[in-house]
Motif scaffolding. Structure first.
Motif, PDB file in Angstrom:
ATOM      1  N   ARG A  86       0.836  -1.213   0.000  1.00 17.82           N
ATOM      2  CA  ARG A  86       0.000   0.000   0.000  1.00 17.82           C
ATOM      3  C   ARG A  86       0.874   1.267   0.000  1.00 17.82           C
ATOM      4  NH1 ARG A  86      -3.381  -4.112  -0.807  1.00 17.82           N
ATOM      5  NH2 ARG A  86      -4.189  -5.083   1.083  1.00 17.82           N
ATOM      6  N   LYS A  87       1.947   1.239   0.784  1.00 13.22           N
ATOM      7  CA  LYS A  87       2.794   2.420   0.939  1.00 13.22           C
ATOM      8  C   LYS A  87       3.395   2.870  -0.391  1.00 13.22           C
ATOM      9  CE  LYS A  87       7.128   3.925   3.094  1.00 13.22           C
ATOM     10  NZ  LYS A  87       8.198   3.565   4.052  1.00 13.22           N
ATOM     11  N   ARG A  88       3.994   1.968  -1.120  1.00 12.97           N
ATOM     12  CA  ARG A  88       4.628   2.334  -2.386  1.00 12.97           C
ATOM     13  C   ARG A  88       3.605   2.846  -3.389  1.00 12.97           C
ATOM     14  NH1 ARG A  88       8.862  -2.737  -3.277  1.00 12.97           N
ATOM     15  NH2 ARG A  88      10.198  -2.276  -1.489  1.00 12.97           N
ATOM     16  N   SER A  89       2.447   2.230  -3.395  1.00 12.15           N
ATOM     17  CA  SER A  89       1.383   2.666  -4.304  1.00 12.15           C
ATOM     18  C   SER A  89       0.968   4.099  -4.009  1.00 12.15           C
ATOM     19  CB  SER A  89       0.176   1.732  -4.180  1.00 12.15           C
ATOM     20  OG  SER A  89      -0.869   2.148  -5.038  1.00 12.15           O
ATOM     21  N   MET A  90       0.848   4.435  -2.715  1.00 16.76           N
ATOM     22  CA  MET A  90       0.446   5.792  -2.332  1.00 16.76           C
ATOM     23  C   MET A  90       1.526   6.816  -2.664  1.00 16.76           C
ATOM     24  SD  MET A  90      -1.713   5.413   1.237  1.00 16.76           S
ATOM     25  CE  MET A  90      -0.426   4.546   2.136  1.00 16.76           C
ATOM     26  N   LEU A  91       2.793   6.422  -2.564  1.00 14.61           N
ATOM     27  CA  LEU A  91       3.885   7.336  -2.899  1.00 14.61           C
ATOM     28  C   LEU A  91       3.888   7.672  -4.392  1.00 14.61           C
ATOM     29  CD1 LEU A  91       6.829   5.864  -0.771  1.00 14.61           C
ATOM     30  CD2 LEU A  91       5.534   7.960  -0.325  1.00 14.61           C
ATOM     31  N   GLY A 134      -6.166   5.931  -8.504  1.00 16.31           N
ATOM     32  CA  GLY A 134      -5.296   5.037  -7.762  1.00 16.31           C
ATOM     33  C   GLY A 134      -5.196   5.380  -6.296  1.00 16.31           C
ATOM     34  N   GLU A 135      -5.386   6.636  -5.975  1.00 12.14           N
ATOM     35  CA  GLU A 135      -5.261   7.098  -4.591  1.00 12.14           C
ATOM     36  C   GLU A 135      -6.319   6.504  -3.687  1.00 12.14           C
ATOM     37  OE1 GLU A 135      -4.365   9.318  -1.096  1.00 12.14           O
ATOM     38  OE2 GLU A 135      -3.195   8.790  -2.868  1.00 12.14           O
ATOM     39  N   TYR A 136      -7.554   6.480  -4.142  1.00 15.22           N
ATOM     40  CA  TYR A 136      -8.653   6.073  -3.260  1.00 15.22           C
ATOM     41  C   TYR A 136      -8.485   4.646  -2.745  1.00 15.22           C
ATOM     42  CZ  TYR A 136     -13.280   5.151  -1.408  1.00 15.22           C
ATOM     43  OH  TYR A 136     -14.315   4.811  -0.573  1.00 15.22           O
ATOM     44  N   GLY A 137      -8.274   3.697  -3.665  1.00 13.23           N
ATOM     45  CA  GLY A 137      -8.193   2.303  -3.251  1.00 13.23           C
ATOM     46  C   GLY A 137      -7.061   2.036  -2.276  1.00 13.23           C
ATOM     47  N   SER A 138      -5.900   2.588  -2.571  1.00 19.66           N
ATOM     48  CA  SER A 138      -4.738   2.363  -1.708  1.00 19.66           C
ATOM     49  C   SER A 138      -4.932   2.987  -0.336  1.00 19.66           C
ATOM     50  CB  SER A 138      -3.473   2.937  -2.372  1.00 19.66           C
ATOM     51  OG  SER A 138      -3.195   2.289  -3.589  1.00 19.66           O
ATOM     52  N   ALA A 201       2.391  21.332  -1.910  1.00 20.02           N
ATOM     53  CA  ALA A 201       1.887  20.564  -0.766  1.00 20.02           C
ATOM     54  C   ALA A 201       2.090  19.066  -0.979  1.00 20.02           C
ATOM     55  CB  ALA A 201       0.406  20.867  -0.546  1.00 20.02           C
ATOM     56  N   ALA A 202       2.063  18.629  -2.223  1.00 16.16           N
ATOM     57  CA  ALA A 202       2.257  17.213  -2.525  1.00 16.16           C
ATOM     58  C   ALA A 202       3.634  16.741  -2.090  1.00 16.16           C
ATOM     59  CB  ALA A 202       2.065  16.969  -4.019  1.00 16.16           C
ATOM     60  N   LEU A 203       4.617  17.611  -2.185  1.00 19.63           N
ATOM     61  CA  LEU A 203       5.967  17.249  -1.763  1.00 19.63           C
ATOM     62  C   LEU A 203       6.042  17.037  -0.258  1.00 19.63           C
ATOM     63  CD1 LEU A 203       8.079  19.666  -4.012  1.00 19.63           C
ATOM     64  CD2 LEU A 203       7.531  17.246  -4.391  1.00 19.63           C
ATOM     65  N   VAL A 204       5.270  17.839   0.497  1.00 23.97           N
ATOM     66  CA  VAL A 204       5.206  17.668   1.951  1.00 23.97           C
ATOM     67  C   VAL A 204       4.577  16.322   2.284  1.00 23.97           C
ATOM     68  CG1 VAL A 204       4.277  18.579   4.112  1.00 23.97           C
ATOM     69  CG2 VAL A 204       5.067  20.157   2.323  1.00 23.97           C
ATOM     70  N   SER A 205       3.492  15.995   1.582  1.00 22.52           N
ATOM     71  CA  SER A 205       2.809  14.725   1.804  1.00 22.52           C
ATOM     72  C   SER A 205       3.717  13.550   1.463  1.00 22.52           C
ATOM     73  CB  SER A 205       1.541  14.661   0.957  1.00 22.52           C
ATOM     74  OG  SER A 205       0.947  13.394   1.059  1.00 22.52           O
ATOM     75  N   LEU A 206       4.505  13.706   0.413  1.00 26.28           N
ATOM     76  CA  LEU A 206       5.429  12.651   0.017  1.00 26.28           C
ATOM     77  C   LEU A 206       6.397  12.339   1.150  1.00 26.28           C
ATOM     78  CD1 LEU A 206       6.484  10.865  -2.349  1.00 26.28           C
ATOM     79  CD2 LEU A 206       8.037  12.753  -2.898  1.00 26.28           C
ATOM     80  N   TRP A 207       6.878  13.375   1.802  1.00 24.12           N
ATOM     81  CA  TRP A 207       7.792  13.206   2.933  1.00 24.12           C
ATOM     82  C   TRP A 207       7.099  12.495   4.100  1.00 24.12           C
ATOM     83  CZ3 TRP A 207       7.535  15.998   7.747  1.00 24.12           C
ATOM     84  CH2 TRP A 207       8.592  15.694   8.609  1.00 24.12           C
ATOM     85  N   LEU A 208       5.852  12.883   4.398  1.00 26.60           N
ATOM     86  CA  LEU A 208       5.123  12.264   5.499  1.00 26.60           C
ATOM     87  C   LEU A 208       4.835  10.790   5.211  1.00 26.60           C
ATOM     88  CD1 LEU A 208       2.551  15.099   6.330  1.00 26.60           C
ATOM     89  CD2 LEU A 208       4.506  14.391   7.718  1.00 26.60           C
ATOM     90  N   ARG A 209       4.437  10.501   3.997  1.00 28.01           N
ATOM     91  CA  ARG A 209       4.098   9.122   3.650  1.00 28.01           C
ATOM     92  C   ARG A 209       5.328   8.218   3.611  1.00 28.01           C
ATOM     93  NH1 ARG A 209      -0.606   8.919  -1.037  1.00 28.01           N
ATOM     94  NH2 ARG A 209      -2.356   9.266   0.395  1.00 28.01           N
ATOM     95  N   SER A 210       6.473   8.783   3.396  1.00 29.72           N
ATOM     96  CA  SER A 210       7.689   7.966   3.311  1.00 29.72           C
ATOM     97  C   SER A 210       7.987   7.266   4.635  1.00 29.72           C
ATOM     98  CB  SER A 210       8.882   8.833   2.904  1.00 29.72           C
ATOM     99  OG  SER A 210       9.164   9.818   3.894  1.00 29.72           O
TER     100      SER A 210
END
Length: 461
Positions: A86-91, A134-138, A201-210
């Motif tokens: 799930r994590k890689r898919s969301m990234l 792709g975002e919703y399912g993951s 803002a997407a870059l901030v989210s990318l950092w959090l999800r990592s």
């Protein structure tokens, strides 16, 4: 997913995971919805030589095509979610949305490239549609899996807290820009700014999800049918339930959020007043999510979702008719009408993710939820704004609520095939056989239940 005895997480651990995962969800939907909110300003720059309603319809048609890309995104990212985690898919999905937002910010208009402008707009929306699909399912699957038993409704409700939060931020951005810059300056180019903000803002989210922990196990990801579309088709009851819930759920959601803004403008509200009204309504809708999520944990998801379907047979007609047939309607009255409908809408939005995740087994949960949801969302959610405006343009706006009623009946019928999640949930009872299709499937599920019992896991039997 880690077994409870091996993963003694605190509530704070779960909250941190929910916040990190949903941060990307918020950014994704902010990026996607600023198109809808700001299309009232830039539509005429891409579609020339027609009336305002027709320009709105053209912009809505582009939005709809973006929705049609969602099944593609649901398949691609759903398969990735089941096979690589799930994590890689969301990234990957948040990175693609970031790129789409940057492209939106630099798109040339008809004054520069002529008829090529709407074509470029369509292509960019397709990129964002695949990403959101792709975002919703993951995200729905991850948040449902990372939540604790008995509180899945509450924790997973934060998916729509962030989803609506993305809409709310888009609406707030529209309000601030409307009151500080005015319609003319926004139309002359400032509508591009929100897309730049979304990309950053997407870059901030990318950092959090990592920093997220993966909820699937190596065993699940290496399953011979993991992420297999053929395997998803072996669960027709689950497919039917998710499709029915999504059809009326998405249609109703977009009616009372994105379409309602256009409805208010057509009914005589100024663009600024419509944005103000929707901002208040979205803020209240956010607060309702965890409350309704907790309620579903007590009364069951089936009871909650059926209540929603029945209410949507009536409320769209009452609210849309009241707003349309009363010229000069007081904004406060309009706000109260919309909020009344949103109370019942939250019976769906609060459990949208978990109610779907609970009907698919782990090895195809990402694909099953993501792809089937994307189909229903594309056909009925993505078309809601266009269909509503089309009926208005044809001077038969009264037909739209009848259309909603028919979809609500279809949704209700499929919901009757659900089982009580408190006894039958593939999340809490991984060995449960309730949604098995054939005798062979039942035998296989029974074998899984025996293995789960031997390992001390709940089976639902």
């Amino acid at each position: 997913m880690k077994r409870p005895e091996e993963d003694p997480r605190s509530t704070w651990d779960i909250v941190k995971s929910i916040m990190a995962a949903s941060s990307g969800n918020l950014v994704e939907w902010f990026d996607f919805y600023i198109y809808s909110f700001f299309s009232v300003y830039f539509a005429k720059q891409f579609f020339t030589g027609s009336s305002e309603v027709q320009q709105f319809m053209d912009a809505a048609a582009i939005l709809f095509v973006g929705f049609l890309m969602r099944p593609i995104g649901g398949y691609i990212f759903g398969r990735l979610s089941d096979r690589i985690g799930r994590k890689r898919s969301m990234l990957i999905s948040i990175l693609s949305m970031c790129g789409g937002s940057l492209l939106m910010a630099i798109l040339p208009t008809a004054n520069t490239v002529g008829v090529l402008a709407p074509i470029l707009l369509l292509l960019v929306r397709c990129i964002q549609g695949i990403s959101v699909g792709g975002e919703y399912g993951s995200t729905a699957t991850y948040m449902s899996e990372v939540s604790s038993k008995g509180k899945r409704g509450f924790f997973s409700s934060f998916q729509y807290v962030t989803l609506i939060g993305g809409q709310l931020l888009a609406s707030v951005t529209a309000v601030i820009m409307t009151h500080t810059l005015g319609d003319e300056q926004i139309s002359n180019g400032w509508w591009r700014l929100p897309f730049v903000i979304g990309a950053a803002a997407a870059l901030v989210s990318l950092w959090l999800r990592s920093g997220l922990e993966e909820t699937t196990t190596e065993e699940t990801r290496s399953h011979k049918e993991s992420g297999s579309f053929r395997e998803v088709l072996r669960h027709p009851r689950s497919i039917m339930i998710v499709l029915g819930i999504t059809s009326i759920g998405s249609l109703s959601f977009y009616i009372f959020t994105t379409y309602m803004q256009k409805n208010l403008v057509v009914a005589g509200f100024t663009k600024g007043s419509a944005a103000d009204t929707m901002t208040v309504c979205l803020l209240v809708l956010i607060v309702l999510q965890p409350l309704m999520g907790m309620l579903s944990d007590q009364i069951g998801r089936k009871t909650t979702i059926i209540t929603f379907a029945v209410s949507m047979m009536v409320l769209p007609f009452l609210v849309l008719t009241a707003i349309r047939q009363q010229p000069g309607l007081n904004p406060l009255t309009a706000t109260c009408l919309i909020l009344f409908a949103m109370v019942f809408l939250s019976f769906y939005t609060s459990i949208s993710g978990v109610v779907k995740a609970e009907v698919f087994p782990a090895h195809v949960r990402g694909l099953g939820v993501g792809f089937v949801y994307a189909i229903g969302n594309s056909l009925f959610g993505g078309s809601a704004e266009y269909v509503g405006l089309w009926f208005t343009n044809m001077k038969i706006a009264w037909v739209f609520p009848i259309y909603v009623f028919v979809i609500a009946v279809f949704g209700l019928i499929t919901m009757l095939y659900m089982y009580d999640d408190r006894k039958h949930s593939t999340l809490d009872f991984p060995g449960d056989t309730s949604y098995a299709r054939t005798k062979a499937d039942f035998v296989e599920a029974k074998h899984d239940a025996q293995e789960a019992r031997a390992k001390g896991q709940p089976t639902g039997e």
